[in-house]
Write a protein that holds these residues in place. Structure first.
Motif, PDB file in Angstrom:
ATOM      1  N   GLU A 278     -11.200   2.200   7.353  1.00  0.00           N
ATOM      2  CA  GLU A 278     -10.425   0.750   7.526  1.00  0.00           C
ATOM      3  C   GLU A 278     -10.041   0.235   6.176  1.00  0.00           C
ATOM      4  O   GLU A 278     -11.049   0.298   5.297  1.00  0.00           O
ATOM      5  N   SER A 279      -8.869  -0.363   5.899  1.00  0.00           N
ATOM      6  CA  SER A 279      -8.616  -0.841   4.546  1.00  0.00           C
ATOM      7  C   SER A 279      -9.619  -2.195   4.148  1.00  0.00           C
ATOM      8  O   SER A 279      -9.920  -3.066   5.297  1.00  0.00           O
ATOM      9  N   TYR A 280      -9.895  -2.395   3.171  1.00  0.00           N
ATOM     10  CA  TYR A 280     -10.538  -3.562   2.730  1.00  0.00           C
ATOM     11  C   TYR A 280      -9.764  -4.856   2.510  1.00  0.00           C
ATOM     12  O   TYR A 280      -8.560  -4.723   2.467  1.00  0.00           O
ATOM     13  N   GLN A 281     -10.283  -5.984   2.714  1.00  0.00           N
ATOM     14  CA  GLN A 281      -9.590  -7.277   2.761  1.00  0.00           C
ATOM     15  C   GLN A 281     -10.134  -8.079   1.485  1.00  0.00           C
ATOM     16  O   GLN A 281     -11.325  -7.868   1.005  1.00  0.00           O
TER      17      GLN A 281
ATOM     18  N   GLN B  97      -0.512  -1.004  -6.331  1.00  0.00           N
ATOM     19  CA  GLN B  97      -1.326  -0.976  -5.224  1.00  0.00           C
ATOM     20  C   GLN B  97      -2.939  -1.193  -5.605  1.00  0.00           C
ATOM     21  O   GLN B  97      -3.382  -0.484  -6.741  1.00  0.00           O
TER      22      GLN B  97
ATOM     23  N   ASN C 272       0.889  -1.231  -0.044  1.00  0.00           N
ATOM     24  CA  ASN C 272       0.150   0.058   0.009  1.00  0.00           C
ATOM     25  C   ASN C 272       0.905   1.243  -0.065  1.00  0.00           C
ATOM     26  O   ASN C 272       0.576   2.362   0.214  1.00  0.00           O
TER      27      ASN C 272
ATOM     28  N   ILE D 272      -9.044   3.876  -0.675  1.00  0.00           N
ATOM     29  CA  ILE D 272      -8.908   3.238   0.713  1.00  0.00           C
ATOM     30  C   ILE D 272      -8.286   1.922   0.154  1.00  0.00           C
ATOM     31  O   ILE D 272      -8.780   0.983  -0.774  1.00  0.00           O
ATOM     32  N   PRO D 273      -7.220   1.505   0.878  1.00  0.00           N
ATOM     33  CA  PRO D 273      -6.314   0.387   0.137  1.00  0.00           C
ATOM     34  C   PRO D 273      -7.002  -1.020   0.534  1.00  0.00           C
ATOM     35  O   PRO D 273      -7.973  -1.240   1.395  1.00  0.00           O
ATOM     36  N   VAL D 274      -6.820  -1.821  -0.509  1.00  0.00           N
ATOM     37  CA  VAL D 274      -7.202  -2.997  -0.500  1.00  0.00           C
ATOM     38  C   VAL D 274      -6.074  -4.167  -0.391  1.00  0.00           C
ATOM     39  O   VAL D 274      -5.173  -3.932  -1.135  1.00  0.00           O
ATOM     40  N   GLU D 275      -6.237  -4.755   0.523  1.00  0.00           N
ATOM     41  CA  GLU D 275      -4.981  -5.811   1.089  1.00  0.00           C
ATOM     42  C   GLU D 275      -5.238  -6.840   0.210  1.00  0.00           C
ATOM     43  O   GLU D 275      -6.049  -7.802   0.664  1.00  0.00           O
TER      44      GLU D 275
ATOM     45  N   ALA E 158      -6.637   0.025  -4.502  1.00  0.00           N
ATOM     46  CA  ALA E 158      -7.808   0.586  -3.571  1.00  0.00           C
ATOM     47  C   ALA E 158      -9.106   0.771  -4.264  1.00  0.00           C
ATOM     48  O   ALA E 158      -9.559   0.763  -5.487  1.00  0.00           O
TER      49      ALA E 158
ATOM     50  N   GLU F 117      -3.418   8.461   2.571  1.00  0.00           N
ATOM     51  CA  GLU F 117      -3.791   8.209   3.922  1.00  0.00           C
ATOM     52  C   GLU F 117      -5.536   8.213   3.819  1.00  0.00           C
ATOM     53  O   GLU F 117      -5.648   9.259   3.285  1.00  0.00           O
TER      54      GLU F 117
END
Length: 398
Positions: A45-48, A345, A36, A356-359, A347, A41
């Motif tokens: 909360e980041s997504y999974q 990355q 990420n 919003i980050p996606v892990e 998102a 920022e």
């Protein structure tokens, strides 16, 4: 464009630009990042990514996954080395292998111009310089839709999503040739960028002029390696972005000439290529510099469960690029170093452009497509392990 089989390197790392496997590999790797770093920022909360299942195919070779049928029963994949199109059932059994490019009856042209698509649950759609072709699952030609201009093979990436159906009778495609200028290596902002293909009327229509607010709509010119578009359709319209521009344009289906919404993506340190004076370059010459592949990039757009996902990378500064490539002349080694340093990355894009980050787990690579139930189908990260079979993972965004 096909490779000549020989790449000539000069002191500026310039090559003859043809469609070569290394570029395909680089773009595939660009969508395989799981970090990420570089994303803005965000307090949310980041997504999974949750893996639900997998599809395993007994196949030796490297498949590039292309599409899933509307009913979810069949899959399309490409063997890029052989130009074969592989039809696979949901249990992993290969049903048919098609090859419709090259010099043969019912050929679509020298190469595919976009990922093979299911038109519906019984037909496969292929796009080439001879137009849009529909085949049944046995490879029998059902219909051909010829354009009213001569499409040309511009810079293409075989696994790019530049050919999509809105519905079974209306498709959007990136086809160069309607607005020809020079070799096609430098981007022309004159005319339209895409083609709308109406299968009922059998007509092609030029759509999507370059947006007025695009950074490329200026007097300078840019190589197509940095302006290549990505798109994603949904019921309301289509999202379009250009590789080296951190902005997304949305068009309603009712008006494909002017975007109804623009989203400026908040990507930290997004490295931009500078344009050139048209008088300073030979626009009929086809060549490129490997530096062009190390700038910031919008690689892919995905629509799932009412949310837009983007795959992007910030790019390398001039100093970073020179440091990792200094003293290296091998073409493939340069591309490997770029992909290792300039990781992408995933998102979720918010309305204000925040990401919003996606892990994504390390063993997963590119998000290939979404089925009707909202499941993501993701190819493996080929850097993690070697397999003597092919696999595709079924997952959900959580």
């Amino acid at each position: 464009m096909k490779s000549s089989g020989k790449l000539v390197l000069d002191n500026q790392k310039n090559y003859i630009l043809l469609l070569i496997g290394a570029l395909i590999i680089l773009m595939t790797m660009a969508c395989s990042g799981n970090g990420n770093k570089g994303l803005s920022e965000n307090e949310i909360e980041s997504y999974q990514i949750e893996i639900l299942d997998s599809l395993v195919v007994d196949y030796l070779g490297m498949l590039s996954w292309s599409h899933i049928s509307p009913d979810g029963q069949k899959f399309l994949a490409l063997d890029l080395q052989k130009s074969d199109i592989i039809l696979i059932e949901k249990e992993g059994k290969i049903i048919e292998i098609l090859n419709k490019s090259g010099d043969q009856p019912e050929s679509i042209g020298p190469n595919l111009m976009g990922r093979p698509q299911f038109r519906n649950d019984t037909e496969i759609a292929l796009l080439g310089t001879k137009g849009l072709f529909l085949f049944d699952f046995k490879g029998n030609l059902k219909q051909q839709f010829k354009p009213d201009f001569d499409p040309i093979m511009n810079f293409i990436i075989l696994n790019a999503d530049v050919f999509q159906f809105r519905d079974p009778n209306f498709a959007i495609a990136l086809m160069a040739g309607r607005n020809t200028e020079g070799s096609g290596f430098y981007e022309s902002t004159v005319g339209t960028k895409f083609e709308a293909i109406d299968l009922n009327s059998r007509k092609y229509s030029g759509i999507i002029p370059f947006p007025d607010n695009s950074r490329f709509k200026v007097s300078e010119i840019f190589p197509v390696t940095n302006t290549v578009p990505v798109l994603r359709t949904n019921k309301e319209g289509l999202y379009i972005a250009f590789k080296n521009e951190p902005r997304i344009f949305f068009y309603n289906w009712e008006n494909l000439n002017k975007p109804s919404k623009e989203i400026q993506l908040q990507i930290d340190n997004f490295q931009l290529i500078k344009g050139k004076d048209p008088k300073s370059v030979n626009q009929n010459m086809i060549s490129f510099d490997t530096r062009e592949f190390a700038y910031g990039a919008i690689n892919q757009l995905i629509w799932v469960d009412g949310q837009l996902l983007v795959n992007c990378s910030s790019g390398l500064s001039d100093e970073e690029y020179e440091r990792i490539t200094n003293g290296i002349s091998d073409f493939q080694e340069i591309f490997n170093l770029i992909s290792e340093k300039n990781q992408s990355q995933w998102a979720v894009v918010s309305e204000d452009g925040n990401l919003i980050p996606v892990e994504i787990p390390n063993n997963l690579g590119r998000i290939e497509f979404v089925d009707k139930e909202g499941n993501l189908w993701i190819s493996p990260n080929r850097n993690e392990m070697e397999r003597d079979y092919e696999v595709l993972f079924k997952a959900r965004l959580r």
